[in-house]
Design a protein around this motif. Structure first.
Motif, PDB file in Angstrom:
ATOM      1  N   TYR A   1     -11.470  77.789 117.835  1.00 30.95           N
ATOM      2  CA  TYR A   1     -10.407  78.802 117.856  1.00 30.95           C
ATOM      3  C   TYR A   1     -10.922  80.134 117.313  1.00 30.95           C
ATOM      4  O   TYR A   1     -10.711  81.186 117.911  1.00 30.95           O
ATOM      5  N   LYS A   2     -11.630  80.074 116.162  1.00 33.35           N
ATOM      6  CA  LYS A   2     -12.174  81.302 115.561  1.00 33.35           C
ATOM      7  C   LYS A   2     -13.210  81.948 116.480  1.00 33.35           C
ATOM      8  O   LYS A   2     -13.258  83.167 116.642  1.00 33.35           O
TER       9      LYS A   2
ATOM     10  N   VAL B   1      -8.579  66.644 115.174  1.00 36.41           N
ATOM     11  CA  VAL B   1      -8.571  68.107 115.341  1.00 36.41           C
ATOM     12  C   VAL B   1      -7.770  68.742 114.195  1.00 36.41           C
ATOM     13  O   VAL B   1      -7.208  68.045 113.352  1.00 36.41           O
ATOM     14  N   ASP B   2      -7.731  70.067 114.175  1.00 39.13           N
ATOM     15  CA  ASP B   2      -7.014  70.793 113.127  1.00 39.13           C
ATOM     16  C   ASP B   2      -5.634  71.216 113.627  1.00 39.13           C
ATOM     17  O   ASP B   2      -5.399  71.349 114.822  1.00 39.13           O
TER      18      ASP B   2
ATOM     19  N   LEU C   1     -11.466  83.737 119.274  1.00 40.79           N
ATOM     20  CA  LEU C   1     -10.882  85.000 118.799  1.00 40.79           C
ATOM     21  C   LEU C   1     -11.942  86.081 118.653  1.00 40.79           C
ATOM     22  O   LEU C   1     -11.729  87.236 119.040  1.00 40.79           O
ATOM     23  N   GLN C   2     -13.100  85.703 118.089  1.00 36.31           N
ATOM     24  CA  GLN C   2     -14.194  86.675 117.916  1.00 36.31           C
ATOM     25  C   GLN C   2     -14.682  87.188 119.266  1.00 36.31           C
ATOM     26  O   GLN C   2     -14.929  88.377 119.439  1.00 36.31           O
ATOM     27  N   LYS C   3     -14.813  86.261 120.211  1.00 34.85           N
ATOM     28  CA  LYS C   3     -15.290  86.628 121.540  1.00 34.85           C
ATOM     29  C   LYS C   3     -14.301  87.581 122.221  1.00 34.85           C
ATOM     30  O   LYS C   3     -14.698  88.565 122.842  1.00 34.85           O
TER      31      LYS C   3
ATOM     32  N   LYS D   1      -0.527  74.540 116.767  1.00 31.93           N
ATOM     33  CA  LYS D   1      -1.335  74.035 117.874  1.00 31.93           C
ATOM     34  C   LYS D   1      -2.399  73.083 117.356  1.00 31.93           C
ATOM     35  O   LYS D   1      -2.965  73.300 116.278  1.00 31.93           O
ATOM     36  N   LEU D   2      -2.674  72.068 118.130  1.00 28.62           N
ATOM     37  CA  LEU D   2      -3.723  71.103 117.805  1.00 28.62           C
ATOM     38  C   LEU D   2      -5.008  71.543 118.479  1.00 28.62           C
ATOM     39  O   LEU D   2      -5.075  71.613 119.706  1.00 28.62           O
TER      40      LEU D   2
END
Length: 183
Positions: A75-76, A53-54, A79-81, A68-69
């Protein structure tokens, strides 16, 4: 050449720093399921690599910064949602304008007031403008009384609230009526 380089200045990336962009010595590492506590950034990168993961810097100003992992794409998307949902919930209030004359006929006034009621029921604000022309300027007081009577009727009928006080600006009388609070 990259699009980020313009005129000698590197364009700043938007959004949180991820993986190698994070340049701190230690951080508070967490994932959705587990809290790792305060670890070095090298250890955090190792854990991220093991899990596939990032690393995403969630709170860069916290001491130590919170990382955070998680999958950056997810994640993006989240956020968009969230932003789209917040935008949907925003009430869009428009300002509509109703123009009146001091010697307006009864039927014309009725028609304009119907439109004003419709705007106020729809949640929009209404700007009432009474314009005086020529010799009508000599009868401003009578026009102002008529304007106030019209506004009182609108406020009673459509449950509106006079948002800005009645102003005389040149040859116009202007005020804004906002919809009242719904019960």
């Amino acid at each position: 050449m990259s699009n980020n380089f313009k005129g000698g200045r590197v364009k700043k990336e938007r959004g949180p720093r991820i993986n190698e962009q994070i340049r701190i010595s230690e951080c508070r590492l967490m994932s959705d399921e587990e809290q790792y506590g305060v670890v070095s950034i090298d250890r955090a990168r190792e854990i991220a690599e093991e899990l596939g993961v990032d690393l995403i810097e969630i709170a860069p100003t916290a001491k130590p910064p919170v990382v955070k992992l998680m999958d950056y794409g997810k994640y993006k998307y989240a956020l968009q949602k969230k932003a789209a949902e917040a935008k949907k919930k925003q009430a869009k209030v428009q300002l509509k304008e109703i123009q009146l004359r001091p010697n307006i006929e009864a039927h014309d006034l009725e028609t304009k007031l119907k439109r004003a009621y419709k705007f106020l029921e729809g949640g929009d604000k209404v700007k009432f403008v009474m314009q005086f022309r020529g010799r009508e300027m000599a009868y401003k007081d009578m026009g102002k009384e008529k304007f106030e009577a019209i506004l009182n009727g609108v406020c009673e009928e459509a449950d509106g609230v006079i948002e800005s006080p009645i102003k005389m600006m040149g040859n116009r009388i202007i005020t804004i009526v906002a919809p009242g609070k719904k019960k």
